[in-house]
Design a protein around this motif. Structure first.
Motif, PDB file in Angstrom:
ATOM      1  N   TYR A 158       5.570  24.202  36.614  1.00 23.77           N
ATOM      2  CA  TYR A 158       6.752  23.334  36.573  1.00 23.77           C
ATOM      3  C   TYR A 158       8.023  24.190  36.613  1.00 23.77           C
ATOM      4  O   TYR A 158       8.946  23.926  37.379  1.00 23.77           O
ATOM      5  N   GLU A 159       8.067  25.215  35.744  1.00 21.22           N
ATOM      6  CA  GLU A 159       9.282  26.016  35.599  1.00 21.22           C
ATOM      7  C   GLU A 159       9.544  26.897  36.812  1.00 21.22           C
ATOM      8  O   GLU A 159      10.697  26.965  37.294  1.00 21.22           O
ATOM      9  N   ASN A 160       8.508  27.566  37.322  1.00 22.69           N
ATOM     10  CA  ASN A 160       8.711  28.622  38.308  1.00 22.69           C
ATOM     11  C   ASN A 160       8.454  28.182  39.744  1.00 22.69           C
ATOM     12  O   ASN A 160       9.384  28.114  40.547  1.00 22.69           O
ATOM     13  N   GLN A 161       7.207  27.887  40.071  1.00 24.00           N
ATOM     14  CA  GLN A 161       6.900  27.547  41.455  1.00 24.00           C
ATOM     15  C   GLN A 161       7.640  26.307  41.915  1.00 24.00           C
ATOM     16  O   GLN A 161       8.029  26.202  43.083  1.00 24.00           O
ATOM     17  N   LEU A 162       7.875  25.357  41.012  1.00 28.07           N
ATOM     18  CA  LEU A 162       8.635  24.155  41.369  1.00 28.07           C
ATOM     19  C   LEU A 162      10.110  24.323  41.008  1.00 28.07           C
ATOM     20  O   LEU A 162      10.992  24.234  41.865  1.00 28.07           O
ATOM     21  N   GLY A 163      10.397  24.562  39.743  1.00 23.31           N
ATOM     22  CA  GLY A 163      11.781  24.552  39.265  1.00 23.31           C
ATOM     23  C   GLY A 163      12.651  25.660  39.826  1.00 23.31           C
ATOM     24  O   GLY A 163      13.861  25.478  40.002  1.00 23.31           O
ATOM     25  N   ARG A 164      12.076  26.832  40.108  1.00 22.21           N
ATOM     26  CA  ARG A 164      12.853  27.959  40.649  1.00 22.21           C
ATOM     27  C   ARG A 164      12.664  28.114  42.157  1.00 22.21           C
ATOM     28  O   ARG A 164      13.036  29.137  42.731  1.00 22.21           O
ATOM     29  N   SER A 165      12.079  27.114  42.800  1.00 18.60           N
ATOM     30  CA  SER A 165      11.883  27.176  44.246  1.00 18.60           C
ATOM     31  C   SER A 165      13.219  27.032  44.968  1.00 18.60           C
ATOM     32  O   SER A 165      14.185  26.479  44.430  1.00 18.60           O
ATOM     33  N   ARG A 166      13.271  27.510  46.213  1.00 20.98           N
ATOM     34  CA  ARG A 166      14.492  27.369  47.014  1.00 20.98           C
ATOM     35  C   ARG A 166      14.850  25.894  47.172  1.00 20.98           C
ATOM     36  O   ARG A 166      16.018  25.512  47.072  1.00 20.98           O
ATOM     37  N   ALA A 167      13.841  25.058  47.391  1.00 14.51           N
ATOM     38  CA  ALA A 167      14.108  23.641  47.622  1.00 14.51           C
ATOM     39  C   ALA A 167      14.714  22.981  46.385  1.00 14.51           C
ATOM     40  O   ALA A 167      15.759  22.319  46.460  1.00 14.51           O
ATOM     41  N   PHE A 168      14.086  23.176  45.217  1.00 15.16           N
ATOM     42  CA  PHE A 168      14.571  22.475  44.028  1.00 15.16           C
ATOM     43  C   PHE A 168      15.884  23.052  43.531  1.00 15.16           C
ATOM     44  O   PHE A 168      16.750  22.303  43.042  1.00 15.16           O
ATOM     45  N   THR A 169      16.084  24.361  43.627  1.00 13.47           N
ATOM     46  CA  THR A 169      17.347  24.924  43.151  1.00 13.47           C
ATOM     47  C   THR A 169      18.526  24.436  43.994  1.00 13.47           C
ATOM     48  O   THR A 169      19.654  24.390  43.500  1.00 13.47           O
ATOM     49  N   GLY A 170      18.274  24.061  45.253  1.00  9.65           N
ATOM     50  CA  GLY A 170      19.344  23.453  46.051  1.00  9.65           C
ATOM     51  C   GLY A 170      19.815  22.148  45.433  1.00  9.65           C
ATOM     52  O   GLY A 170      21.023  21.884  45.358  1.00  9.65           O
ATOM     53  N   TRP A 171      18.857  21.350  44.970  1.00  8.48           N
ATOM     54  CA  TRP A 171      19.197  20.090  44.284  1.00  8.48           C
ATOM     55  C   TRP A 171      19.886  20.381  42.954  1.00  8.48           C
ATOM     56  O   TRP A 171      20.893  19.745  42.607  1.00  8.48           O
ATOM     57  N   LEU A 172      19.358  21.353  42.198  1.00  9.72           N
ATOM     58  CA  LEU A 172      19.929  21.685  40.895  1.00  9.72           C
ATOM     59  C   LEU A 172      21.354  22.219  41.041  1.00  9.72           C
ATOM     60  O   LEU A 172      22.211  21.943  40.191  1.00  9.72           O
ATOM     61  N   PHE A 173      21.613  22.965  42.094  1.00  9.10           N
ATOM     62  CA  PHE A 173      22.964  23.469  42.360  1.00  9.10           C
ATOM     63  C   PHE A 173      23.961  22.311  42.443  1.00  9.10           C
ATOM     64  O   PHE A 173      25.047  22.360  41.839  1.00  9.10           O
ATOM     65  N   ASP A 174      23.602  21.261  43.154  1.00 11.18           N
ATOM     66  CA  ASP A 174      24.485  20.090  43.260  1.00 11.18           C
ATOM     67  C   ASP A 174      24.651  19.407  41.905  1.00 11.18           C
ATOM     68  O   ASP A 174      25.761  18.950  41.567  1.00 11.18           O
ATOM     69  N   GLN A 175      23.590  19.329  41.118  1.00  9.04           N
ATOM     70  CA  GLN A 175      23.678  18.712  39.791  1.00  9.04           C
ATOM     71  C   GLN A 175      24.617  19.502  38.888  1.00  9.04           C
ATOM     72  O   GLN A 175      25.416  18.922  38.133  1.00  9.04           O
ATOM     73  N   MET A 176      24.546  20.816  38.957  1.00 10.74           N
ATOM     74  CA  MET A 176      25.418  21.640  38.122  1.00 10.74           C
ATOM     75  C   MET A 176      26.876  21.542  38.569  1.00 10.74           C
ATOM     76  O   MET A 176      27.790  21.523  37.728  1.00 10.74           O
ATOM     77  N   LYS A 177      27.118  21.472  39.881  1.00 12.75           N
ATOM     78  CA  LYS A 177      28.494  21.286  40.344  1.00 12.75           C
ATOM     79  C   LYS A 177      29.053  19.958  39.858  1.00 12.75           C
ATOM     80  O   LYS A 177      30.218  19.875  39.442  1.00 12.75           O
ATOM     81  N   ASP A 178      28.234  18.913  39.897  1.00 15.41           N
ATOM     82  CA  ASP A 178      28.680  17.607  39.410  1.00 15.41           C
ATOM     83  C   ASP A 178      28.966  17.648  37.912  1.00 15.41           C
ATOM     84  O   ASP A 178      29.912  17.002  37.434  1.00 15.41           O
ATOM     85  N   ALA A 179      28.159  18.401  37.175  1.00 14.36           N
ATOM     86  CA  ALA A 179      28.296  18.432  35.721  1.00 14.36           C
ATOM     87  C   ALA A 179      29.403  19.364  35.248  1.00 14.36           C
ATOM     88  O   ALA A 179      30.135  19.047  34.299  1.00 14.36           O
ATOM     89  N   PHE A 180      29.550  20.525  35.901  1.00 17.38           N
ATOM     90  CA  PHE A 180      30.455  21.562  35.388  1.00 17.38           C
ATOM     91  C   PHE A 180      31.611  21.879  36.332  1.00 17.38           C
ATOM     92  O   PHE A 180      32.492  22.670  35.975  1.00 17.38           O
ATOM     93  N   GLY A 181      31.619  21.311  37.530  1.00 16.10           N
ATOM     94  CA  GLY A 181      32.621  21.689  38.505  1.00 16.10           C
ATOM     95  C   GLY A 181      32.271  23.018  39.139  1.00 16.10           C
ATOM     96  O   GLY A 181      31.123  23.477  39.090  1.00 16.10           O
TER      97      GLY A 181
END
Length: 489
Positions: A290-313
């Motif tokens: 969950y944490e590494n192969q999925l959560g730190r994947s290129r695909a998922f971190t692209g989504w997380l990047f957008d979530q962090m921009k929305d949350a923190f600017g």
């Protein structure tokens, strides 16, 4: 009622009491008043005395002799009950009670010593813990290897020598990959300040994104993140740092992996020996994938990047590709839970060797800090700067979890095997993860691993799910391919 029915009814009550003991542990690490620690130690000792008496009850042996299960599930239930009974009757009741009492008290002592950077304040109680656990190991081993007997609690049917052989196979390629990566320019680190309340809000969103059912769980904060419970009540904790939101986010995803395993087990197994994860290695395979192969994947971190921009600017990372490199940055550090994928297993190998030496009597408790610091300097090339970054960083030894540490790396090995099979089974995985949709991956893991609980032995469940004999090659290949691409090796 048949003997089998009577045994299962008795076992359900024992399991229910075990869940209550677990809830006391959750409370102690989250909301219990600090001054309550001495009383909690007595409470934990009292309930352990009851549990030990039930686990070693002579009627269990009679029921086991008379029971005639009709199917695979019934046979597996008896296998696990017999294994637990055979272990319980070897440990004197007063020893089991004493261990419960001292480890409950030691946890608070460790937390304070860690906060004060004072190893000397922790060593006396750790000495008691080690002594009692060694006595327990000797009782269980009955002349065999003490550490093997302790590993059995966390990874059944596995020995210290087997683990050491796996680690010996892994170490050269991990060290070579680390050296190659650290010789390349390092991606930018995250910097700035990140509101801790917003971190917790996003952590809860991440938990839901990875399939955590909040109707049967909750997310809280603790010094050391953990997952607790099984069945209908599975709780997780995380931690926050104003300067390091990744600690919060990936700890949360990690603990959701544990919790999803427990929540995903077939409900027909509720409050039975099959109604929990079969081993900590298999448990870690879920949290690590969950944490590494999925959560730190290129695909998922692209989504997380957008979530962090929305949350923190704007937080100083230019784009999703740079963010992916930052998330997976290989860098010097002391803390196991914050280690990158390349170096994480080297942290585990250090702990494995030290605790194995402690249980064998080859290393004394008063030598532990120096041994840790010397080994860390040899393995990582720089000195430990303070105890909370060294031998006081983990809670495990204070609560008597000797034999637990190697299961983290076994979990990584198992996760490598599972991920190889998952990618073949879910060809659209990257597109799903890029949309923040983990359901394809988590549904596959639930079907092939989680729902079975303790039905199959640890290596057997990985073999069935992945189609291969469990070994480190898939993990090492994944790491080499991933980090060679990131660092242009």
């Amino acid at each position: 009622m048949t003997a089998f029915d009577e045994l299962m009814a008795f076992q359900r009550d024992t399991s229910a009491l075990g869940q209550i003991a677990g809830r006391l542990g959750w409370d102690q690490e989250t909301v219990m008043p600090r001054g309550a620690a001495p009383q909690r130690a007595e409470e934990m000792a009292a309930i352990e005395a009851v549990l030990h008496a039930r686990r070693a009850d002579p009627r269990v042996a009679e029921w086991l002799d008379q029971a005639a299960p009709q199917d695979e599930v019934g046979k597996a239930q008896l296998r696990e009950i017999r294994r637990a009974y055979d272990r319980a009757v070897k440990v004197p009741a007063d020893l089991a009670t004493a261990i419960a009492r001292i480890t409950s008290a030691a946890q608070g002592t460790w937390a304070q010593a860690r906060a004060d950077e004072d190893v000397s304040a922790f060593l006396p109680v750790l000495e008691e813990v080690v002594s009692l656990k060694r006595q327990e190991g000797e009782a269980l081993a009955q002349g065999g290897d003490v550490y093997d007997a302790m590993v059995e609690d966390y990874e059944p049917y596995t020995t210290g020598a087997q683990i050491a052989a796996i680690f010996d196979e892994m170490r050269p390629r991990l060290v070579a990959l680390r050296a190659a990566v650290l010789d390349r320019p390092e991606p930018a680190a995250l910097s700035g300040s990140f509101d801790e309340l917003i971190q917790m809000q996003l952590a809860q969103k991440l938990a839901i994104t990875f399939g955590y059912d909040l109707n049967n769980g909750r997310v809280d904060k603790a010094v050391h993140p953990f997952s607790s419970g099984s069945g209908l009540d599975v709780r997780i904790t995380t931690r926050t740092s104003e300067t390091d939101p990744f600690n919060c986010f990936f700890s949360t995803i990690h603990e959701v992996g544990h919790a999803a395993y427990e929540q995903g087990i077939d409900r027909d197994y509720l409050l039975t020996p099959l109604g929990r994860g079969v081993s900590m290695g298999v448990h870690e395979s879920q949290s690590r994938i969950y944490e590494n192969q999925l959560g730190r994947s290129r695909a998922f971190t692209g989504w997380l990047f957008d979530q962090m921009k929305d949350a923190f600017g704007d937080f100083g990372i230019a784009d999703a590709d740079a963010f992916y490199a930052t998330v997976n940055r290989v860098h010097n550090g002391y803390i196991r839970t914050e280690a990158d994928e390349v170096q994480y297993n080297l942290h585990i190998m250090l702990r494995f060797d030290l605790e194995r030496a402690l249980m064998a009597g080859d290393l004394q408790v008063n030598e532990l800090e120096a041994a840790w610091n010397d080994r860390f300097k040899a393995d990582f090339g720089y000195a430990v700067d303070k105890p909370s970054n060294g031998c006081l960083q983990d809670v495990h030894w204070s609560v008597g979890l000797f034999g637990y540490f190697p299961t983290y790396s076994l979990g990584n090995v198992y996760a490598g095997c599972l991920y190889q099979a998952l990618r073949a089974a879910v060809p659209g995985l990257d597109a799903q993860l890029a949309d923040g949709d983990t359901s394809g991956a988590t549904a596959w893991l639930r079907e092939h691993v989680q729902q079975h609980g303790g039905l199959y032995a640890p290596r057997e469940i990985i073999r069935r799910a992945s189609g291969i004999e469990p070994g480190p090659e898939p993990l090492l290949g994944y790491l080499e391919q991933k980090f060679s691409a990131i660092y242009g090796l």
